[in-house]
Design a protein around this motif. Sequence first.
Motif, PDB file in Angstrom:
ATOM      1  N   THR A 180      17.907   5.496  -4.508  1.00 30.92           N
ATOM      2  CA  THR A 180      19.367   5.589  -4.619  1.00 30.92           C
ATOM      3  C   THR A 180      19.722   6.153  -5.995  1.00 30.92           C
ATOM      4  OG1 THR A 180      19.825   3.449  -5.655  1.00 30.92           O
ATOM      5  CG2 THR A 180      19.486   3.449  -3.265  1.00 30.92           C
ATOM      6  N   ILE A 181      20.997   6.391  -6.242  1.00 28.95           N
ATOM      7  CA  ILE A 181      21.399   6.965  -7.533  1.00 28.95           C
ATOM      8  C   ILE A 181      21.200   5.973  -8.682  1.00 28.95           C
ATOM      9  CG2 ILE A 181      23.039   8.638  -6.565  1.00 28.95           C
ATOM     10  CD1 ILE A 181      25.288   6.642  -7.237  1.00 28.95           C
ATOM     11  N   TYR A 182      21.066   4.691  -8.341  1.00 29.80           N
ATOM     12  CA  TYR A 182      20.861   3.665  -9.374  1.00 29.80           C
ATOM     13  C   TYR A 182      19.407   3.195  -9.461  1.00 29.80           C
ATOM     14  CZ  TYR A 182      25.941   3.451  -9.128  1.00 29.80           C
ATOM     15  OH  TYR A 182      27.272   3.781  -9.141  1.00 29.80           O
ATOM     16  N   GLY A 183      18.523   3.821  -8.737  1.00 31.05           N
ATOM     17  CA  GLY A 183      17.131   3.391  -8.703  1.00 31.05           C
ATOM     18  C   GLY A 183      16.718   3.070  -7.280  1.00 31.05           C
ATOM     19  N   GLU A 184      15.593   2.396  -7.120  1.00 30.51           N
ATOM     20  CA  GLU A 184      15.069   2.124  -5.780  1.00 30.51           C
ATOM     21  C   GLU A 184      15.647   0.829  -5.198  1.00 30.51           C
ATOM     22  OE1 GLU A 184      10.756   3.952  -5.209  1.00 30.51           O
ATOM     23  OE2 GLU A 184      10.831   2.526  -6.861  1.00 30.51           O
ATOM     24  N   LYS A 185      15.965   0.892  -3.917  1.00 35.61           N
ATOM     25  CA  LYS A 185      16.437  -0.287  -3.192  1.00 35.61           C
ATOM     26  C   LYS A 185      15.320  -0.729  -2.256  1.00 35.61           C
ATOM     27  CE  LYS A 185      19.970  -1.908   0.019  1.00 35.61           C
ATOM     28  NZ  LYS A 185      21.111  -1.543   0.870  1.00 35.61           N
ATOM     29  N   ASN A 206       0.821  -1.221   0.000  1.00 32.69           N
ATOM     30  CA  ASN A 206       0.000   0.000   0.000  1.00 32.69           C
ATOM     31  C   ASN A 206       0.855   1.271   0.000  1.00 32.69           C
ATOM     32  OD1 ASN A 206      -2.626  -1.121  -0.033  1.00 32.69           O
ATOM     33  ND2 ASN A 206      -2.446  -1.616   2.139  1.00 32.69           N
ATOM     34  N   LEU A 207       1.916   1.249  -0.796  1.00 30.40           N
ATOM     35  CA  LEU A 207       2.771   2.429  -0.945  1.00 30.40           C
ATOM     36  C   LEU A 207       2.482   3.107  -2.286  1.00 30.40           C
ATOM     37  CD1 LEU A 207       6.173   0.905   0.294  1.00 30.40           C
ATOM     38  CD2 LEU A 207       4.473   2.161   1.626  1.00 30.40           C
ATOM     39  N   LYS A 208       2.947   4.341  -2.432  1.00 25.29           N
ATOM     40  CA  LYS A 208       2.731   5.086  -3.676  1.00 25.29           C
ATOM     41  C   LYS A 208       3.721   4.597  -4.728  1.00 25.29           C
ATOM     42  CE  LYS A 208       1.286   9.234  -1.183  1.00 25.29           C
ATOM     43  NZ  LYS A 208       1.648  10.635  -0.837  1.00 25.29           N
ATOM     44  N   ILE A 209       3.207   4.039  -5.820  1.00 19.98           N
ATOM     45  CA  ILE A 209       4.110   3.485  -6.844  1.00 19.98           C
ATOM     46  C   ILE A 209       4.757   4.593  -7.674  1.00 19.98           C
ATOM     47  CG2 ILE A 209       2.974   1.246  -6.993  1.00 19.98           C
ATOM     48  CD1 ILE A 209       1.629   2.216  -9.566  1.00 19.98           C
ATOM     49  N   ASP A 210       4.138   5.789  -7.707  1.00 22.48           N
ATOM     50  CA  ASP A 210       4.708   6.876  -8.513  1.00 22.48           C
ATOM     51  C   ASP A 210       5.706   7.727  -7.718  1.00 22.48           C
ATOM     52  OD1 ASP A 210       2.669   7.758  -6.865  1.00 22.48           O
ATOM     53  OD2 ASP A 210       2.127   9.434  -8.164  1.00 22.48           O
ATOM     54  N   GLU A 211       5.822   7.476  -6.409  1.00 25.50           N
ATOM     55  CA  GLU A 211       6.763   8.231  -5.582  1.00 25.50           C
ATOM     56  C   GLU A 211       8.105   7.502  -5.533  1.00 25.50           C
ATOM     57  OE1 GLU A 211       8.594  10.670  -4.355  1.00 25.50           O
ATOM     58  OE2 GLU A 211       6.675  11.491  -3.633  1.00 25.50           O
ATOM     59  N   LYS A 212       9.084   8.067  -6.247  1.00 31.50           N
ATOM     60  CA  LYS A 212      10.398   7.426  -6.307  1.00 31.50           C
ATOM     61  C   LYS A 212      11.516   8.327  -5.780  1.00 31.50           C
ATOM     62  CE  LYS A 212       8.992   4.513 -10.160  1.00 31.50           C
ATOM     63  NZ  LYS A 212       9.274   4.026 -11.522  1.00 31.50           N
ATOM     64  N   ARG A 213      11.102   9.460  -5.173  1.00 31.04           N
ATOM     65  CA  ARG A 213      12.110  10.404  -4.666  1.00 31.04           C
ATOM     66  C   ARG A 213      12.263  10.344  -3.156  1.00 31.04           C
ATOM     67  NH1 ARG A 213       9.237  15.602  -6.461  1.00 31.04           N
ATOM     68  NH2 ARG A 213       7.569  14.320  -5.607  1.00 31.04           N
TER      69      ARG A 213
END
Length: 375
Positions: free
Chosen positions: A49-54, A17-24
């Motif tokens: 992270t600088i390479y994407g989401e962890k 149930n997290l926001k899929i469009d929030e990547k920052r």
Amino acid sequence: PKNLTAAVASRVKILSNLKIDEKRLPQDGRFQIKVNGKKIDIRVSVMPTIYGEKVVMRLLESDTSGITIETTGLRGNAYRIFLDGIKVTNGIVLITGPTGSGKTRTLACSLMKVNNPGVNIISLENPVEIRVPGVTQVQIQPDIGLTFANALRSVLRQDPDIVMVGEIRDRETAELAVQASLTGHLVLSTLHTNSAAAAIPRLLDMGIEPYLLASTIRVIVAQRLPRRICKHCIEAYQAEPQLLEDLMGQFKDIPNFDLVGYINKVILAKKQRKEKGSSVMKEAKMGPDGKPEIYLYRGKGCDRCGGNGYSGRVGIFEVLDVTEKISRMVMDQSTSGEIEKEAEANGMLTMMQDGYLKSLEGITTIEEVMRVSRE
């Protein structure tokens, strides 16, 4: 594969149930799965992270019926002291150790031990990891002002008998915990210190008056979580002379303690109970040079444990009973070393000693004990 990373991260976010469009921004959530009829809670942490989401997922047992103090690894005199500490009506019981050392589980086991319909128990946690039936569990949310200190103030107006504070992080929370214990509440909480005795100077450094601390602290527990040896591929090997010397040195100050006799008594009991893995255990004996021949244990690695020789974890503990003399030492602001020395004179087993005993009993390895004790 890299081409599936975004899709897997999005799927985990949807389940949590997290926001899929929030990547920052970092996000935390949880979801539940069922494996072989067993419910597992999965706590999710997503970090940009600088390479994407962890994505990191922690596995927690949803069914608390099998979680007891007895299964943590706490035993003997330490177990009795801890049990006496959580059965009083006021005071503070502290569990100390680094992140991932099993403090939350020990606290949950403690609450289950004292939980009955006539006792009002409220816990303040960030986050709530283990659901305990019959306990009022409150999720701390600092972003909206619900901090440990603010929640603790409100909780005291709910007429609790026992209050569990997830962590004492600052002076305000520490002062409120002390005040709560002075007004007839039992307070259970955690601290990040390396040993049980080190918790006292830490609280004094936070600004708690020595006379208040001396009159409220009941028991302090320090713990770590070494891995258990896999019982399907356990093997024995003789301890090398240098290691044997270190082992003997750990127990030389314990009066009337016969290490060889203790090991043989434990092995005999395991074999009589027909415990899995006990068939490979070898009795200790005195060698021709007058020195003991002692065996340690390790896992060879098999399909059951994924080839690493370990399966599950067990706690190693030191339980400091705050006696009248130690209370006076707290008043005099004695060092953690002096307090620890007095506790050992009273019969406290150190965490290292408890770990060494468990390695001699084939529960964990000596390498695991050394690894976690340095944390």
